[in-house]
Design a protein around this motif. Structure first.
Motif, PDB file in Angstrom:
ATOM      1  N   ARG A 169      -9.655  -4.413  -8.496  1.00 30.03           N
ATOM      2  CA  ARG A 169      -8.219  -4.185  -8.308  1.00 30.03           C
ATOM      3  C   ARG A 169      -7.670  -5.101  -7.217  1.00 30.03           C
ATOM      4  O   ARG A 169      -6.591  -5.690  -7.372  1.00 30.03           O
ATOM      5  N   LEU A 170      -8.385  -5.236  -6.123  1.00 28.62           N
ATOM      6  CA  LEU A 170      -7.928  -6.123  -5.046  1.00 28.62           C
ATOM      7  C   LEU A 170      -7.886  -7.570  -5.488  1.00 28.62           C
ATOM      8  O   LEU A 170      -6.961  -8.307  -5.144  1.00 28.62           O
ATOM      9  N   LYS A 171      -8.893  -7.984  -6.252  1.00 27.20           N
ATOM     10  CA  LYS A 171      -8.908  -9.364  -6.750  1.00 27.20           C
ATOM     11  C   LYS A 171      -7.685  -9.602  -7.629  1.00 27.20           C
ATOM     12  O   LYS A 171      -7.035 -10.640  -7.522  1.00 27.20           O
ATOM     13  N   HIS A 172      -7.361  -8.642  -8.450  1.00 32.18           N
ATOM     14  CA  HIS A 172      -6.198  -8.754  -9.336  1.00 32.18           C
ATOM     15  C   HIS A 172      -4.895  -8.842  -8.527  1.00 32.18           C
ATOM     16  O   HIS A 172      -4.018  -9.638  -8.838  1.00 32.18           O
ATOM     17  N   LEU A 176       0.826  -1.220   0.000  1.00 38.38           N
ATOM     18  CA  LEU A 176       0.000   0.000   0.000  1.00 38.38           C
ATOM     19  C   LEU A 176       0.858   1.267   0.000  1.00 38.38           C
ATOM     20  O   LEU A 176       0.370   2.342  -0.330  1.00 38.38           O
ATOM     21  N   ASP A 177       2.104   1.155   0.384  1.00 37.60           N
ATOM     22  CA  ASP A 177       3.009   2.307   0.400  1.00 37.60           C
ATOM     23  C   ASP A 177       3.504   2.695  -0.991  1.00 37.60           C
ATOM     24  O   ASP A 177       4.090   3.760  -1.167  1.00 37.60           O
ATOM     25  N   SER A 178       3.265   1.847  -1.963  1.00 38.34           N
ATOM     26  CA  SER A 178       3.748   2.116  -3.312  1.00 38.34           C
ATOM     27  C   SER A 178       2.967   3.264  -3.958  1.00 38.34           C
ATOM     28  O   SER A 178       1.743   3.319  -3.861  1.00 38.34           O
ATOM     29  N   PRO A 179       3.673   4.177  -4.641  1.00 34.68           N
ATOM     30  CA  PRO A 179       2.987   5.258  -5.353  1.00 34.68           C
ATOM     31  C   PRO A 179       2.076   4.730  -6.466  1.00 34.68           C
ATOM     32  O   PRO A 179       1.189   5.436  -6.928  1.00 34.68           O
ATOM     33  N   ALA A 180       2.285   3.485  -6.877  1.00 34.78           N
ATOM     34  CA  ALA A 180       1.459   2.894  -7.931  1.00 34.78           C
ATOM     35  C   ALA A 180       0.062   2.510  -7.446  1.00 34.78           C
ATOM     36  O   ALA A 180      -0.840   2.295  -8.246  1.00 34.78           O
ATOM     37  N   VAL A 181      -0.111   2.420  -6.134  1.00 35.06           N
ATOM     38  CA  VAL A 181      -1.420   2.059  -5.578  1.00 35.06           C
ATOM     39  C   VAL A 181      -2.324   3.289  -5.623  1.00 35.06           C
ATOM     40  O   VAL A 181      -1.991   4.327  -5.060  1.00 35.06           O
ATOM     41  N   PRO A 182      -3.468   3.170  -6.311  1.00 38.31           N
ATOM     42  CA  PRO A 182      -4.348   4.340  -6.420  1.00 38.31           C
ATOM     43  C   PRO A 182      -4.962   4.733  -5.074  1.00 38.31           C
ATOM     44  O   PRO A 182      -5.236   3.888  -4.222  1.00 38.31           O
TER      45      PRO A 182
END
Length: 64
Positions: free
Chosen positions: A58-61, A3-9
């Motif tokens: 997104r979570l499923k993916h 969740l800390d990744s900038p890629a996470v919307p």
């Protein structure tokens, strides 16, 4: 940690916080030996999140 990744919307983090806050509004109910963690009222309230479907996809993916 992911969740800390900038890629996470942002909407995904907001959805997860929303989901967890619903657990305060709808606490776990015991029916005999069963625990009802996500009763129908919880699920209905959760679906009110503006980007519910998108977040769930997104979570499923991510989790697959």
């Amino acid at each position: 940690r992911w969740l800390d990744s900038p890629a996470v919307p942002r909407y995904l983090v907001e959805y997860l916080v929303f989901h967890e806050m619903l657990h305060i509004r709808f606490p776990v109910v015991r029916r005999g030996h069963r625990r009802i963690i996500h009763p129908p009222e919880f699920v209905a309230a959760e679906k009110q999140f503006p980007q519910y479907e998108q977040a769930r996809r997104r979570l499923k993916h991510i989790c697959d």
